[in-house]
Write a protein that holds these residues in place. Structure first.
Motif, PDB file in Angstrom:
ATOM      1  N   ALA A 393       0.837  -1.202   0.000  1.00  0.00           N
ATOM      2  CA  ALA A 393       0.000   0.000   0.000  1.00  0.00           C
ATOM      3  C   ALA A 393       0.865   1.242   0.000  1.00  0.00           C
ATOM      4  CB  ALA A 393      -0.929   0.008   1.215  1.00  0.00           C
ATOM      5  N   LYS A 394       0.292   2.334  -0.524  1.00  0.00           N
ATOM      6  CA  LYS A 394       0.927   3.651  -0.505  1.00  0.00           C
ATOM      7  C   LYS A 394       0.093   4.550   0.405  1.00  0.00           C
ATOM      8  CE  LYS A 394       0.056   6.657  -3.678  1.00  0.00           C
ATOM      9  NZ  LYS A 394      -0.045   7.425  -4.940  1.00  0.00           N
ATOM     10  N   LEU A 395       0.718   5.065   1.467  1.00  0.00           N
ATOM     11  CA  LEU A 395       0.024   5.933   2.415  1.00  0.00           C
ATOM     12  C   LEU A 395       0.760   7.258   2.545  1.00  0.00           C
ATOM     13  CD1 LEU A 395      -0.734   3.448   5.361  1.00  0.00           C
ATOM     14  CD2 LEU A 395      -2.297   4.160   3.536  1.00  0.00           C
ATOM     15  N   SER A 396       0.025   8.302   2.862  1.00  0.00           N
ATOM     16  CA  SER A 396       0.650   9.561   3.239  1.00  0.00           C
ATOM     17  C   SER A 396       0.889   9.537   4.749  1.00  0.00           C
ATOM     18  CB  SER A 396      -0.246  10.741   2.880  1.00  0.00           C
ATOM     19  OG  SER A 396      -1.381  10.778   3.731  1.00  0.00           O
ATOM     20  N   TYR A 397       1.758  10.452   5.207  1.00  0.00           N
ATOM     21  CA  TYR A 397       2.004  10.533   6.648  1.00  0.00           C
ATOM     22  C   TYR A 397       0.704  10.798   7.407  1.00  0.00           C
ATOM     23  CZ  TYR A 397       7.054  10.791   5.796  1.00  0.00           C
ATOM     24  OH  TYR A 397       8.339  10.508   5.435  1.00  0.00           O
ATOM     25  N   GLN A 398      -0.122  11.691   6.877  1.00  0.00           N
ATOM     26  CA  GLN A 398      -1.368  12.031   7.567  1.00  0.00           C
ATOM     27  C   GLN A 398      -2.318  10.844   7.600  1.00  0.00           C
ATOM     28  OE1 GLN A 398      -1.852  15.368   8.975  1.00  0.00           O
ATOM     29  NE2 GLN A 398      -3.217  13.999  10.104  1.00  0.00           N
ATOM     30  N   GLN A 399      -2.395  10.068   6.498  1.00  0.00           N
ATOM     31  CA  GLN A 399      -3.240   8.874   6.476  1.00  0.00           C
ATOM     32  C   GLN A 399      -2.825   7.889   7.554  1.00  0.00           C
ATOM     33  OE1 GLN A 399      -2.842   7.937   2.139  1.00  0.00           O
ATOM     34  NE2 GLN A 399      -4.935   7.189   2.373  1.00  0.00           N
ATOM     35  N   ALA A 400      -1.516   7.634   7.634  1.00  0.00           N
ATOM     36  CA  ALA A 400      -1.016   6.681   8.623  1.00  0.00           C
ATOM     37  C   ALA A 400      -1.287   7.187  10.039  1.00  0.00           C
ATOM     38  CB  ALA A 400       0.476   6.445   8.416  1.00  0.00           C
ATOM     39  N   GLN A 401      -1.063   8.477  10.270  1.00  0.00           N
ATOM     40  CA  GLN A 401      -1.285   9.038  11.604  1.00  0.00           C
ATOM     41  C   GLN A 401      -2.766   8.992  11.978  1.00  0.00           C
ATOM     42  OE1 GLN A 401       1.412  10.341  13.631  1.00  0.00           O
ATOM     43  NE2 GLN A 401      -0.234   9.878  15.067  1.00  0.00           N
ATOM     44  N   ASP A 402      -3.637   9.354  11.050  1.00  0.00           N
ATOM     45  CA  ASP A 402      -5.075   9.319  11.332  1.00  0.00           C
ATOM     46  C   ASP A 402      -5.527   7.907  11.679  1.00  0.00           C
ATOM     47  OD1 ASP A 402      -5.312  12.017  10.919  1.00  0.00           O
ATOM     48  OD2 ASP A 402      -6.081  11.841   8.864  1.00  0.00           O
ATOM     49  N   ALA A 403      -4.987   6.914  10.977  1.00  0.00           N
ATOM     50  CA  ALA A 403      -5.369   5.532  11.259  1.00  0.00           C
ATOM     51  C   ALA A 403      -4.970   5.130  12.673  1.00  0.00           C
ATOM     52  CB  ALA A 403      -4.729   4.594  10.236  1.00  0.00           C
ATOM     53  N   ILE A 404      -3.763   5.476  13.070  1.00  0.00           N
ATOM     54  CA  ILE A 404      -3.295   5.155  14.427  1.00  0.00           C
ATOM     55  C   ILE A 404      -4.121   5.900  15.476  1.00  0.00           C
ATOM     56  CG2 ILE A 404      -1.351   5.491  16.018  1.00  0.00           C
ATOM     57  CD1 ILE A 404      -1.002   3.075  14.230  1.00  0.00           C
ATOM     58  N   ASP A 405      -4.543   7.118  15.121  1.00  0.00           N
ATOM     59  CA  ASP A 405      -5.319   7.933  16.066  1.00  0.00           C
ATOM     60  C   ASP A 405      -6.797   7.581  16.071  1.00  0.00           C
ATOM     61  OD1 ASP A 405      -3.016   9.251  16.749  1.00  0.00           O
ATOM     62  OD2 ASP A 405      -3.372  10.980  15.455  1.00  0.00           O
ATOM     63  N   GLY A 406      -7.177   6.491  15.370  1.00  0.00           N
ATOM     64  CA  GLY A 406      -8.565   6.033  15.409  1.00  0.00           C
ATOM     65  C   GLY A 406      -9.444   6.558  14.296  1.00  0.00           C
TER      66      GLY A 406
END
Length: 766
Positions: A393-406
């Motif tokens: 998968a290709k993710l942006s930093y914000q996508q990855a952070q939002d996922a971790i933050d719920g």
């Protein structure tokens, strides 16, 4: 016991002997070597240590991880510009990079044949840039060094960049140079020599002869575009710094002819890692993806609660072979250069954005580092593999952070439990090891310029620093360390990323300032990053936080590429190499090739290459990095000056970023723009510069403007071509009792001098 003069002479002789012997770098000269040379034993070593400390504090010698050396001494291989000839007609050069705190700019007398040898390289001349091997000269009154040209890097080109101003009455026009150093000099253009240039165009001109009245004459060689477009501003930096932005035909031809890598080729079979769910996490606007990561629990019995972290990097060394057209141009460029409106890449798009971009769902060759980490984040062991991978998968930093933050989106949700959460758990472990290592903890926010569709500035912002950024950064650092450790273990030469400890002069200046705010720091004390972090912690949340952060930053040395390791002070690492971005940095490509050769991983390895050759490459790519940093910084300054030119008379909040005899530099809070306030324009007092306090202080009132102070200013002038802003101070200086009278006894210098040109701060890059 040798005298002070004997010790200085010994250090100088050793350096000179190494240079004459043709060594790339001299052996380290320290207390042990001096004691051995003079037969000093036992308690006499204590006296020797005292003498060396005195010489260091007095500025006679400098101490670094490279050993002891004379103050301001140049390395054996130096990048230099040939600037003039002396009375005898011999060429004189000066180093491209020089810290003014070390003393006046040293001159180098170049030994060069009068004519080029038939079939050999061209002879150097005034205006050329070259790698030079230098030897110290003992004569006084002349150049400090003699030098021989090792490699000529660029030929002198008599071209100037400027804005064409049409002369409707007489025809032709004039050229107003964009270079700040040439702003008072204009060139006359005859009608026949204007080409297609129109009024207001950015053009490149070639200087000709002088006219009858002494006015220089030039001819338009190239029309680069209208200055009404902000896109022309990056062209100014590209041309001013001679950054190659068009690939040579043979380079393009080689890139287009490149074929995708296969699992098995040239007698070597890659490991098949296509089932490993590696992720790329990058900025949302990234066009190339050269690194991917993966983490999972380590089920080995000797590593309870540990992790296996994998960092996979695009296998650029497979496509860019030593000595090829792609390789030669990549070395000339040294690195990619990033502007708000464009990227000047190190490699053609066919390589960087296609064959070596780790695209989601597509097979791509990679060089991977697999590391085992303990539950405390300590690296237990590692290994390198040449693989075929397929990004999950290709993710942006914000996508990855939002996922971790719920807040996962549709792309990140399926990856959360099996891919993202293990990455964050492994990162939490590395934070334990990082805290124990205690690297320098400076917060350096980066400003980002967003452009509108028409190329004009939309806004300037400081992107938030996310944990997602730190996750990737920490794993990249671990892989870089692993690369350096592996190559050292294999007895392989390599190019290190090194960062020297601060000089004694800068530490003494820091000590003097800290004393003014009640923090004791003994002069001559050898500091580690941990001590700097303790200083920063003491002022966090206080009125002194900003000024101390600024001064600690300015105390640091500049990071560089070297063939002889002396460690990385800022990261607090004994060995460190750049491995993780071979698409955009030539140093990483060298490390990849060295790993391929040392570990017998197939084709594309580093050819037989001595440390001296690597030292030359390191000097070239370090200079290319400085060139890129300067071009990027100047472009940002010009863009923001253009953006603010329509806001003359407006008021802004900012912070004092520098204090000099001539006045104050102020950085605006909303845009990060830097501007100058002449001392003569501040209030109705007579301001003096207090160097220890980094402040201007009113001689009559004691009103103080100090580095780090929050102020309100009015914009009174903007010069877009120069990237310069001039402000007027609206805030009152702080009343600090006793300052004005103290100045009289300390001999502070008056600050009514004319304003100097804008200066920029040098920042370290890991």
């Amino acid at each position: 016991m040798p005298s002070r003069e004997d010790i200085l002479a010994f250090i100088a002789r050793e350096r000179e002997a190494a240079a004459q012997a043709g060594a790339a770098l001299p052996d380290k000269i320290g207390k042990r070597e001096i004691a051995r040379a003079f037969g000093i034993r036992g308690d006499d070593k204590i006296l020797l240590k005292k003498i060396l400390k005195e010489l260091e504090l007095e500025g006679e010698i400098q101490r670094s991880r490279k050993g002891l050396h004379e103050k301001g001494a140049l390395p054996q291989i130096v990048l230099a510009d040939i600037t003039t000839r002396d009375r005898d007609g011999d060429l004189i050069a000066v180093p491209v990079e020089w810290d003014e705190a070390l003393g006046p700019l040293p001159r180098i007398a170049i030994f060069a044949p009068r004519k080029a040898r038939v079939g050999g390289p061209p002879a150097a001349g005034v205006g050329d840039r070259a790698l030079v091997r230098v030897t110290p000269l003992r004569e006084t009154g002349g150049p400090a060094y003699s030098g021989r040209v090792v490699k000529l890097l660029s030929r002198a080109v008599k071209r100037i960049l400027g804005v064409f101003r049409e002369d409707l009455r007489h025809g032709g026009g004039r050229i107003v140079p964009v270079d700040k150093k040439m702003r008072d000099k204009e060139y006359r253009i005859a009608e026949a020599d204007r080409g297609e240039a129109r009024d207001g165009d950015l053009v490149s001109v070639e200087t000709l002869s002088r006219g009858r009245l002494g006015q220089p004459i030039a001819k338009v060689r190239e029309r680069l575009g209208s200055m009404n477009s902000e896109k022309a501003i990056s062209l100014i930096a590209i041309n001013t710094h001679s950054i190659p932005d068009l690939f040579r035909p043979d380079t393009i031809e080689a890139s287009e002819a490149a074929k995708p890598a296969r699992m098995e080729a040239e007698g070597f079979r890659r490991e098949d890692w296509r089932s490993l769910p590696l992720l790329t996490i990058d900025p949302p606007d990234a066009k190339d993806h050269d690194d991917a990561v993966h983490a999972a629990p380590d089920d080995a019995p000797d590593n309870p609660e540990g992790f296996i972290v994998t960092v996979a990097i695009a296998d650029v060394s497979y496509y860019v072979r030593p000595g090829s057209a792609l390789d030669k141009e990549a070395l000339d460029r040294g690195n990619s250069v990033y502007f708000p409106d464009r990227v000047v890449p190190m490699l053609p798009e066919r390589i960087s954005n296609d064959l070596c971009s780790l695209r989601q769902g597509e097979d791509r060759p990679a060089l991977a580092c697999r590391m085992r980490l303990g539950k405390d984040g300590h690296k237990l062991d590692h290994s390198f593999h040449r693989v075929m991978m397929r990004s999950a998968a290709k993710l942006s930093y914000q996508q990855a952070q939002d996922a971790i933050d719920g807040r996962p989106d549709d792309t990140a949700r399926p990856l959360l439990d099996e891919a993202l959460k293990p990455l964050w758990r492994a990162y939490e472990a590395t934070k334990i090891a990082r805290t124990k290592r205690s690297p320098l903890d400076l917060d350096l926010p980066e400003r980002k310029i967003l452009l509108k569709a028409d190329g004009t500035v939309d806004r300037v912002l400081t992107p938030p620093r996310l944990d997602a950024h730190k996750v990737i950064e920490e794993f990249m650092i671990l892989a870089n360390v692993a690369a350096a450790e592996t190559l050292e273990a294999e007895k392989s030469h390599l190019i290190y990323r090194a960062h020297d400890e601060p000089s004694v002069e800068k530490l003494n200046a820091l000590s003097e300032f800290l004393a003014t705010i009640g923090i004791k720091l003994a002069k001559g004390q050898v500091l580690k990053p941990m001590q700097f972090n303790e200083i920063l912690a003491k002022v966090r949340g206080t009125e002194h936080e900003n000024v101390v952060n600024e001064i600690v930053l300015r105390t640091q040395a500049q990071a560089e590429y070297v063939a002889e390791n002396y460690g990385h002070f800022g990261l607090h690492l004994r060995r460190y190499a750049h491995f993780t971005s071979p698409i955009r940095r030539y140093a990483d490509l060298i490390v990849h090739r060295a790993l391929v050769r040392a570990l017998d991983l197939g084709p594309g390895g580093l050819p037989e290459m001595g440390r001296e050759h690597l030292a030359e490459i390191a000097a070239r790519i370090s200079a290319a990095e400085r060139r890129a940093m300067a071009a990027e910084r100047e472009t940002t300054d010009r863009l923001i000056a253009t953006f603010l030119a329509e806001k003359i008379g407006a008021s802004f909040e900012g912070r004092i970023a520098g204090a000099t005899h001539a006045g104050l530099f102020v950085k605006l809070s909303d845009t990060g723009a830097d501007g100058f306030i002449p001392a003569a324009s501040i209030g109705d007092d007579y301001f003096r510069f207090d160097e220890a306090h980094h402040a201007l202080i009113g001689a009559r009132t004691g009103a103080t403007y100090q580095l780090g102070d929050q102020v309100t200013v009015k914009l009174v002038e903007a010069a877009p071509f120069a990237g310069a802003l001039r402000f007027e101070m609206l805030s009152e200086g702080k009343a600090r009792a006793g300052r004005a009278s103290a100045l009289k006894t300390k001999g502070a210098k008056a600050s009514r001098a004319r304003p100097s040109a804008r200066t920029s701060r040098r920042r370290t890059r890991a």
